[in-house]
Design a protein around this motif. Structure first.
Motif, PDB file in Angstrom:
ATOM      1  N   GLY A   1     -12.818 -13.746  25.298  1.00  0.00           N
ATOM      2  CA  GLY A   1     -12.216 -13.220  26.519  1.00  0.00           C
ATOM      3  C   GLY A   1     -11.268 -14.211  27.160  1.00  0.00           C
ATOM      4  N   ASP A   2     -10.763 -13.840  28.351  1.00  0.00           N
ATOM      5  CA  ASP A   2      -9.747 -14.639  29.046  1.00  0.00           C
ATOM      6  C   ASP A   2     -10.380 -15.804  29.791  1.00  0.00           C
ATOM      7  OD1 ASP A   2      -7.829 -12.895  28.122  1.00  0.00           O
ATOM      8  OD2 ASP A   2      -7.896 -11.625  29.907  1.00  0.00           O
ATOM      9  N   THR A   3     -10.860 -16.751  29.024  1.00  0.00           N
ATOM     10  CA  THR A   3     -11.448 -17.970  29.568  1.00  0.00           C
ATOM     11  C   THR A   3     -10.654 -19.144  29.040  1.00  0.00           C
ATOM     12  OG1 THR A   3     -12.951 -18.225  27.694  1.00  0.00           O
ATOM     13  CG2 THR A   3     -13.738 -16.892  29.541  1.00  0.00           C
ATOM     14  N   ASP A   4     -10.965 -20.306  29.567  1.00  0.00           N
ATOM     15  CA  ASP A   4     -10.283 -21.493  29.048  1.00  0.00           C
ATOM     16  C   ASP A   4     -10.519 -21.642  27.554  1.00  0.00           C
ATOM     17  OD1 ASP A   4      -9.334 -22.050  31.541  1.00  0.00           O
ATOM     18  OD2 ASP A   4     -10.890 -23.525  32.042  1.00  0.00           O
ATOM     19  N   GLU A   5     -11.775 -21.349  27.146  1.00  0.00           N
ATOM     20  CA  GLU A   5     -12.075 -21.425  25.716  1.00  0.00           C
ATOM     21  C   GLU A   5     -11.227 -20.452  24.926  1.00  0.00           C
ATOM     22  OE1 GLU A   5     -15.873 -21.087  22.610  1.00  0.00           O
ATOM     23  OE2 GLU A   5     -16.062 -20.328  24.674  1.00  0.00           O
ATOM     24  N   GLY A   6     -11.106 -19.234  25.447  1.00  0.00           N
ATOM     25  CA  GLY A   6     -10.308 -18.244  24.754  1.00  0.00           C
ATOM     26  C   GLY A   6      -8.853 -18.642  24.645  1.00  0.00           C
ATOM     27  N   LEU A   7      -8.282 -19.178  25.725  1.00  0.00           N
ATOM     28  CA  LEU A   7      -6.887 -19.608  25.676  1.00  0.00           C
ATOM     29  C   LEU A   7      -6.706 -20.767  24.710  1.00  0.00           C
ATOM     30  CD1 LEU A   7      -5.972 -19.357  29.475  1.00  0.00           C
ATOM     31  CD2 LEU A   7      -5.076 -17.955  27.603  1.00  0.00           C
ATOM     32  N   THR A   8      -7.679 -21.664  24.662  1.00  0.00           N
ATOM     33  CA  THR A   8      -7.607 -22.785  23.722  1.00  0.00           C
ATOM     34  C   THR A   8      -7.619 -22.286  22.280  1.00  0.00           C
ATOM     35  OG1 THR A   8      -8.715 -24.232  25.305  1.00  0.00           O
ATOM     36  CG2 THR A   8      -8.714 -24.914  22.994  1.00  0.00           C
ATOM     37  N   LEU A   9      -8.498 -21.328  22.009  1.00  0.00           N
ATOM     38  CA  LEU A   9      -8.572 -20.759  20.667  1.00  0.00           C
ATOM     39  C   LEU A   9      -7.253 -20.084  20.288  1.00  0.00           C
ATOM     40  CD1 LEU A   9     -12.156 -19.208  20.812  1.00  0.00           C
ATOM     41  CD2 LEU A   9     -11.463 -21.173  19.426  1.00  0.00           C
ATOM     42  N   LEU A  10      -6.668 -19.348  21.230  1.00  0.00           N
ATOM     43  CA  LEU A  10      -5.410 -18.663  20.945  1.00  0.00           C
ATOM     44  C   LEU A  10      -4.275 -19.652  20.722  1.00  0.00           C
ATOM     45  CD1 LEU A  10      -5.508 -15.596  23.356  1.00  0.00           C
ATOM     46  CD2 LEU A  10      -5.368 -15.536  20.864  1.00  0.00           C
ATOM     47  N   ALA A  11      -4.244 -20.697  21.514  1.00  0.00           N
ATOM     48  CA  ALA A  11      -3.191 -21.702  21.333  1.00  0.00           C
ATOM     49  C   ALA A  11      -3.288 -22.338  19.951  1.00  0.00           C
ATOM     50  CB  ALA A  11      -3.297 -22.760  22.434  1.00  0.00           C
TER      51      ALA A  11
ATOM     52  N   PHE B   1     -12.717 -23.407   4.335  1.00  0.00           N
ATOM     53  CA  PHE B   1     -11.785 -22.994   3.290  1.00  0.00           C
ATOM     54  C   PHE B   1     -10.453 -23.729   3.447  1.00  0.00           C
ATOM     55  CE2 PHE B   1      -8.688 -19.562   1.854  1.00  0.00           C
ATOM     56  CZ  PHE B   1      -8.790 -19.889   0.522  1.00  0.00           C
ATOM     57  N   GLY B   2      -9.970 -23.844   4.659  1.00  0.00           N
ATOM     58  CA  GLY B   2      -8.818 -24.705   4.924  1.00  0.00           C
ATOM     59  C   GLY B   2      -7.464 -24.039   4.898  1.00  0.00           C
ATOM     60  N   ALA B   3      -7.359 -22.732   4.598  1.00  0.00           N
ATOM     61  CA  ALA B   3      -6.053 -22.068   4.594  1.00  0.00           C
ATOM     62  C   ALA B   3      -5.637 -21.776   6.033  1.00  0.00           C
ATOM     63  CB  ALA B   3      -6.112 -20.777   3.800  1.00  0.00           C
ATOM     64  N   PRO B   4      -4.455 -22.207   6.486  1.00  0.00           N
ATOM     65  CA  PRO B   4      -4.045 -21.981   7.881  1.00  0.00           C
ATOM     66  C   PRO B   4      -4.081 -20.515   8.293  1.00  0.00           C
ATOM     67  CG  PRO B   4      -2.608 -23.594   6.856  1.00  0.00           C
ATOM     68  CD  PRO B   4      -3.481 -23.044   5.762  1.00  0.00           C
ATOM     69  N   SER B   5      -3.711 -19.598   7.386  1.00  0.00           N
ATOM     70  CA  SER B   5      -3.712 -18.175   7.753  1.00  0.00           C
ATOM     71  C   SER B   5      -5.126 -17.694   8.046  1.00  0.00           C
ATOM     72  CB  SER B   5      -3.089 -17.335   6.638  1.00  0.00           C
ATOM     73  OG  SER B   5      -3.849 -17.439   5.445  1.00  0.00           O
ATOM     74  N   ALA B   6      -6.100 -18.135   7.234  1.00  0.00           N
ATOM     75  CA  ALA B   6      -7.489 -17.729   7.464  1.00  0.00           C
ATOM     76  C   ALA B   6      -8.009 -18.321   8.767  1.00  0.00           C
ATOM     77  CB  ALA B   6      -8.357 -18.163   6.289  1.00  0.00           C
ATOM     78  N   ILE B   7      -7.693 -19.585   9.023  1.00  0.00           N
ATOM     79  CA  ILE B   7      -8.164 -20.227  10.251  1.00  0.00           C
ATOM     80  C   ILE B   7      -7.530 -19.555  11.465  1.00  0.00           C
ATOM     81  CG2 ILE B   7      -8.211 -22.394  11.551  1.00  0.00           C
ATOM     82  CD1 ILE B   7      -8.159 -23.857   8.832  1.00  0.00           C
ATOM     83  N   GLY B   8      -6.212 -19.333  11.406  1.00  0.00           N
ATOM     84  CA  GLY B   8      -5.520 -18.721  12.534  1.00  0.00           C
ATOM     85  C   GLY B   8      -6.025 -17.326  12.844  1.00  0.00           C
ATOM     86  N   HIS B   9      -6.269 -16.531  11.812  1.00  0.00           N
ATOM     87  CA  HIS B   9      -6.799 -15.184  12.008  1.00  0.00           C
ATOM     88  C   HIS B   9      -8.165 -15.235  12.678  1.00  0.00           C
ATOM     89  CE1 HIS B   9      -8.211 -11.160   9.986  1.00  0.00           C
ATOM     90  NE2 HIS B   9      -8.016 -11.024  11.288  1.00  0.00           N
ATOM     91  N   ALA B  10      -9.031 -16.108  12.160  1.00  0.00           N
ATOM     92  CA  ALA B  10     -10.374 -16.220  12.736  1.00  0.00           C
ATOM     93  C   ALA B  10     -10.320 -16.693  14.177  1.00  0.00           C
ATOM     94  CB  ALA B  10     -11.209 -17.174  11.882  1.00  0.00           C
ATOM     95  N   LEU B  11      -9.458 -17.664  14.501  1.00  0.00           N
ATOM     96  CA  LEU B  11      -9.333 -18.155  15.871  1.00  0.00           C
ATOM     97  C   LEU B  11      -8.856 -17.054  16.821  1.00  0.00           C
ATOM     98  CD1 LEU B  11      -7.715 -21.624  15.111  1.00  0.00           C
ATOM     99  CD2 LEU B  11      -9.974 -21.268  16.152  1.00  0.00           C
ATOM    100  N   ARG B  12      -7.887 -16.251  16.361  1.00  0.00           N
ATOM    101  CA  ARG B  12      -7.383 -15.173  17.234  1.00  0.00           C
ATOM    102  C   ARG B  12      -8.460 -14.164  17.566  1.00  0.00           C
ATOM    103  NH1 ARG B  12      -5.914 -10.104  16.333  1.00  0.00           N
ATOM    104  NH2 ARG B  12      -5.789 -10.331  14.061  1.00  0.00           N
ATOM    105  N   VAL B  13      -9.214 -13.754  16.558  1.00  0.00           N
ATOM    106  CA  VAL B  13     -10.269 -12.774  16.811  1.00  0.00           C
ATOM    107  C   VAL B  13     -11.368 -13.381  17.668  1.00  0.00           C
ATOM    108  CG1 VAL B  13     -12.039 -11.345  15.723  1.00  0.00           C
ATOM    109  CG2 VAL B  13      -9.758 -11.477  14.714  1.00  0.00           C
ATOM    110  N   ALA B  14     -11.730 -14.639  17.409  1.00  0.00           N
ATOM    111  CA  ALA B  14     -12.750 -15.285  18.235  1.00  0.00           C
ATOM    112  C   ALA B  14     -12.305 -15.334  19.687  1.00  0.00           C
ATOM    113  CB  ALA B  14     -13.023 -16.682  17.709  1.00  0.00           C
ATOM    114  N   ALA B  15     -11.025 -15.622  19.929  1.00  0.00           N
ATOM    115  CA  ALA B  15     -10.516 -15.661  21.293  1.00  0.00           C
ATOM    116  C   ALA B  15     -10.609 -14.295  21.957  1.00  0.00           C
ATOM    117  CB  ALA B  15      -9.071 -16.149  21.282  1.00  0.00           C
ATOM    118  N   GLU B  16     -10.314 -13.234  21.189  1.00  0.00           N
ATOM    119  CA  GLU B  16     -10.408 -11.889  21.758  1.00  0.00           C
ATOM    120  C   GLU B  16     -11.839 -11.553  22.131  1.00  0.00           C
ATOM    121  OE1 GLU B  16      -9.212  -7.279  20.573  1.00  0.00           O
ATOM    122  OE2 GLU B  16      -8.307  -8.976  19.509  1.00  0.00           O
ATOM    123  N   VAL B  17     -12.805 -12.011  21.329  1.00  0.00           N
ATOM    124  CA  VAL B  17     -14.215 -11.757  21.616  1.00  0.00           C
ATOM    125  C   VAL B  17     -14.676 -12.594  22.815  1.00  0.00           C
ATOM    126  CG1 VAL B  17     -16.561 -11.986  20.712  1.00  0.00           C
ATOM    127  CG2 VAL B  17     -14.743 -11.071  19.255  1.00  0.00           C
TER     128      VAL B  17
END
Length: 901
Positions: free
Chosen positions: A807-817, A789-805
């Motif tokens: 967990g506290d791994t390198d992948e999760g921190l990368t997603l949150l960043a 879809f390409g909207a930054p708000s949609a991408i950012g929201h999805a990345l934050r939730v994916a990071a929470e799922v």
């Protein structure tokens, strides 16, 4: 006038307590001894007990206190005349100037309230009843402020027309906020249910109206001695009281007759009093009237049929009398204390008017109403004045009657009184109309019922389609209204089928395109659409070859933009089509169109991270609704969706205020309506974002926000919001089941955009406890859809939730960043605050305290700016956890020691 004032003074015996309450209310209204304060005084009592006399004294005392008095009176024969009482109250204060002066006084309300108050003719779309009521509120408030202190007096409220009475009953509580005293008198046994507010509103007398009691024997004796002389003996006075039961009207009339006949006021006349009292009312009154001669009787009948403030010339016409004969008859009726007045005729008391009207033989009464209808039209009073008489006549297949009733209905509809319009058209249908007009009458009847009873509208319009119709525009209008009514009754599949059939049978290419646009719209809202992808393909092919040369084409292009958004096409595609739809204009308040497509186009800008443009469009739409007087469902949608725009932009406090305004307006439309579902869903989402889950839960319980959900697709999706609420309450299994059901409903239809409905993200959070792998797959799939879809708000929201799922791994921190990075460039302040707090919390848990502190401080500031109180509290807790705490039993190091270095 002097005779009436003397009558009032005599009839006000034993009303000291009531007059004291009036004086107290006037003193408070004028600020004597304290701040000025208005309110309500309700006076109740049976006929003849002295309500009118008391109100006359109220007007006199109000004027003596320097108050402006607005006065009106309900009429037994005018109950079917919409806004009859409102006109009496407000028109005299507005109609004195030129049209330009009235326009200046009323401002934007001129075209809305002007027709209802008889100040101008309606030349635009009809306001909805709530919009008109708001306009009348504004006018009365304006007058109360400009003319303060103001006293509004309404006599015989039980006979007021429904529209005026409902308006005043709803307005009455506001009198406390103004320098306005409302004084209402009515017969309690005849007050209609819609005016029950007058029985229970707290007024000057507490929670009950002031009740007027009959006069005592002593008061009637004083009346008698004041009129016939102090020599009236006790037996005579006692019998006057007994035969009238202390009713002031009957007592005054009886004693006046004793005086006029020269009877001695002693025991020798006692045996005559009962017959004299009977002559004051009922059959005795009619017998007395008949003695005045047949011509006089006919004039009295004509006056009773015409109602209040009767023009003598008009009464003469209805009675079939010459001018001089009618004048002589009027003199006899005045001498007999039946009529009063010269420029206009009026019955001395409503009891007399009622008795005369009921004494008219049925056939004669019907004929007089018919004659009155012709007379008022010939006098230039218009079809609205004629209609109330035609309602009392028998159907005879007269085209003139149908014409007048249809014209009156149009007046009522444009004046904001659809109930009255419906009554007139139902009577026209019984006339009956000529065969060629029946479909048109059914169509107009359906239109008048649409705001009141959409299901009844459906029946009328289906019946209209069964009639022979020669006018193609009429047939198209019926199809359009029918589909609207079905959709507003949550019968979207039937709505789509109606316009689909009309498109298939249309012989005109533009008509076919118009009906196709309507079908595309209702299909887009259907939750049970059988083949949504196929419809999307057809819509795409059609929209891509249209230029937008007219409104129908722009509607189709706008629907293409919305469909692209739901399917998750790139924002550049969505915004390109939205811009094409707006190039020639998309009116929000076009009476021949719905407002759905302009709303959908505005929402495409919101979900595509252009809330500024969405807000501009909603501001324009809301202004259009208010200008047209559409202040029911239309304005409710406008406010609540504007609130949703503010919510998506992270302005949660403003969003909540607007959503509550939308819900308040939706309450006036009715419970269980689509606009209420929208309002509750939006407000629940806002409350969850603000961290007030318990309040959101209570709201959902109050409005039964649960299955079954509407058949229409909503935004936000109602079922998804319910799942989000269950998740916020910690009910993970129940939330997962609800959100999975959302996915099973939307995915097969190709509605894959998590920027519009983030059901996958909430489902991932709900499943993270029991099915972490499935939760991860759902979250990452939502990320992929958001990237498409390409909207930054949609991408950012999805990345934050994916990071929470994850967990506290390198992948999760990368997603949150990345989430923080994406959201920093988006307009979604709340999602940015969530991402910053989540990133800071993850950094703290992994030991990066310096970076964590920076992110958490940014997150706290962003949460406070948004009004996300729960998130701000969480950020403060995380910041507090960063401060190292001494081990149990340890003591602080001394100053300058090793601990200080």
């Amino acid at each position: 006038m002097a005779q009436r004032e003397a009558h009032n003074r005599r009839a006000l015996l034993e009303r000291e307590a009531e007059l004291a309450a009036v004086d107290d209310a006037l003193a408070e209204l004028t600020g004597a001894g304290g701040p000025a304060r208005g309110g309500l005084l309700a006076i109740a009592g049976p006929a003849g007990v002295g309500k009118t006399s008391l109100l006359s004294e109220v007007r006199t005392r109000a004027a003596a206190h320097g108050c402006t008095v607005l006065s009106a009176r309900g009429g037994d024969q005018e109950q079917q005349v919409a806004f009859h009482v409102a006109r009496q109250l407000l028109q005299p204060r507005l109609a004195g100037g030129t049209d330009a002066e009235v326009r200046e006084t009323l401002g934007s309300w001129y075209g809305i309230v002007g027709p209802a108050l008889g100040l101008c003719t309606a030349d635009g779309p009809a306001p909805d009843p709530q919009g008109l009521r708001d306009g009348l509120d504004w006018v009365l408030t304006h007058l109360a402020v400009q003319l303060a202190p103001t006293v509004l007096v309404l006599d015989d409220a039980h006979w007021a027309d429904q529209q005026s009475l409902n308006w005043l009953a709803a307005f009455a509580p506001r009198a406390d906020e103004l320098d306005l005293l409302i004084v209402v008198a009515y017969r309690p046994d005849e007050l209609p249910p819609g005016a029950d507010a007058f029985r229970v509103l707290p007024g000057r007398a507490g929670h009950r109206p002031i009740g007027l009691a009959p006069l005592t024997e002593a008061a009637v004796a004083q009346l008698a001695r004041d009129v016939v002389g102090p020599h009236a003996d006790d037996a005579f006075c006692r019998e006057c009281w007994a035969v009238t039961a202390g009713n002031p009207f009957e007592a005054v009339e009886l004693i006046a007759k004793v005086r006029d006949r020269g009877l001695p006021p002693d025991g020798t006349s006692v045996h005559l009093l009962r017959d004299l009292a009977a002559a004051v009312k009922g059959s005795g009154l009619i017998t007395r009237l008949e003695r005045l001669g047949p011509s006089t009787v006919r004039l009295a009948w004509a006056a009773a049929v015409l109602g209040t403030e009767v023009r003598p010339a008009l009464a003469a016409t209805v009675a079939g009398l010459g001018t001089e004969t009618a004048a002589d008859c009027a003199d006899r009726l005045r001498e007999a204390r039946i009529l009063t007045g010269s420029r206009t005729l009026e019955f001395v008391h409503p009891l007399i008017a009622t008795a005369v009207y009921r004494a008219i033989p049925d056939a004669v009464r019907v004929a007089l109403h018919g004659q009155a209808a012709w007379a008022v039209v010939d006098a230039g009073l218009g079809p609205g004045a004629a209609a109330r008489h035609l309602l009392e006549t028998h159907p005879e297949g007269d085209p003139w009657v149908v014409h007048q009733l249809r014209a009156a209905a149009r007046e009522m509809l444009r004046a904001g009184a659809p109930e009255a319009a419906r009554t007139h058209l139902a009577r026209a249908l019984r006339e009956p109309p000529p065969p060629g007009e029946r479909a048109a009458v059914l169509y107009e009847l359906g239109c008048s019922s649409q705001l009141l009873e959409p299901s009844t509208t459906v029946n009328h319009l289906r019946a209209a389609l069964e009639e022979p119709i020669d006018d193609p525009e009429l047939r198209d209008g019926i199809h359009f209204r029918l589909s609207q009514s079905l959709a507003h009754s949550d019968r979207l599949s039937e709505a789509a089928e109606v316009v689909a059939h009309a498109a298939r049978t249309a012989t005109n290419a533009r008509t076919r395109l118009r009906m196709q646009s309507e079908q595309f719209m209702w299909d887009a809202f259907r939750a049970d659409e059988p083949d949504s992808p196929s419809r999307s393909r057809r819509l795409t092919r059609l929209a891509d070859r249209l230029s937008g040369r007219d409104l129908t084409e722009r509607y189709i292009i706008g629907l293409r933009a919305w469909d692209a958004l739901l399917r998750g096409e790139h924002t550049s595609t969505v915004l390109r089509h939205a811009g094409r739809a707006l190039e020639g204009g998309l009116p929000w308040a076009d009476e021949g169109r719905g407002f759905e497509v302009p709303v959908l186009v505005a929402m495409t800008y919101l979900y595509s991270d252009r809330p500024d443009r969405a807000e501009e469009l909603f501001a324009t739409g809301i202004a259009d609704f208010e200008r047209m007087g559409w202040r029911g469902a239309h304005l409710s949608f406008g406010y609540l969706l504007l609130g949703y725009v503010r919510y998506r932009g992270g302005r949660l406090a403003e969003a909540e205020e607007l959503a509550r305004d939308g819900l308040r307006l939706a309450e006036r439309v009715g419970r269980g309506t689509p606009v209420q579902w929208y309002s509750v869903a939006v407000l629940i989402e806002i409350l969850i974002a603000r961290g007030r889950t318990e309040e959101a839960t209570a709201l959902a319980a109050e409005y039964a926000f649960r299955e079954p959900f509407p058949a229409a697709v909503t935004f936000p999706d109602a079922q998804a919001v319910h799942g989000e609420l269950l998740l916020a309450r910690g009910l993970h299994k129940e939330a997962a089941a609800e959100l999975a059901a959302v996915g099973r409903r939307l995915d097969p239809r190709g509605m894959r955009n998590p920027g519009w409905c983030p059901w996958q993200l909430h489902l991932a959070l709900a499943e993270a406890h029991d099915a972490p792998q499935r939760a991860r797959e759902n979250a990452l799939d939502a990320v992929a859809r958001a990237r498409q879809f390409g909207a930054p708000s949609a991408i950012g929201h999805a990345l934050r939730v994916a990071a929470e799922v994850v967990g506290d791994t390198d992948e999760g921190l990368t997603l949150l960043a990345e989430a923080v990075d994406r959201l920093t460039g988006s307009p979604s302040g709340h999602q940015l605050a969530c991402a910053l707090v989540a990133h800071g919390s993850a950094l703290r848990r992994t030991g990066s305290t310096v970076a964590a502190a920076a992110e958490l401080e940014r997150g706290l500031a962003a949460a406070v700016r948004c009004g996300a109180d729960g998130l701000a509290e969480r950020a403060r807790d995380e910041i507090a956890a960063l401060v190292p705490r001494p081990a149990p039993g340890a003591h602080p190091a001394p100053a300058g020691g090793r601990g200080a270095r």
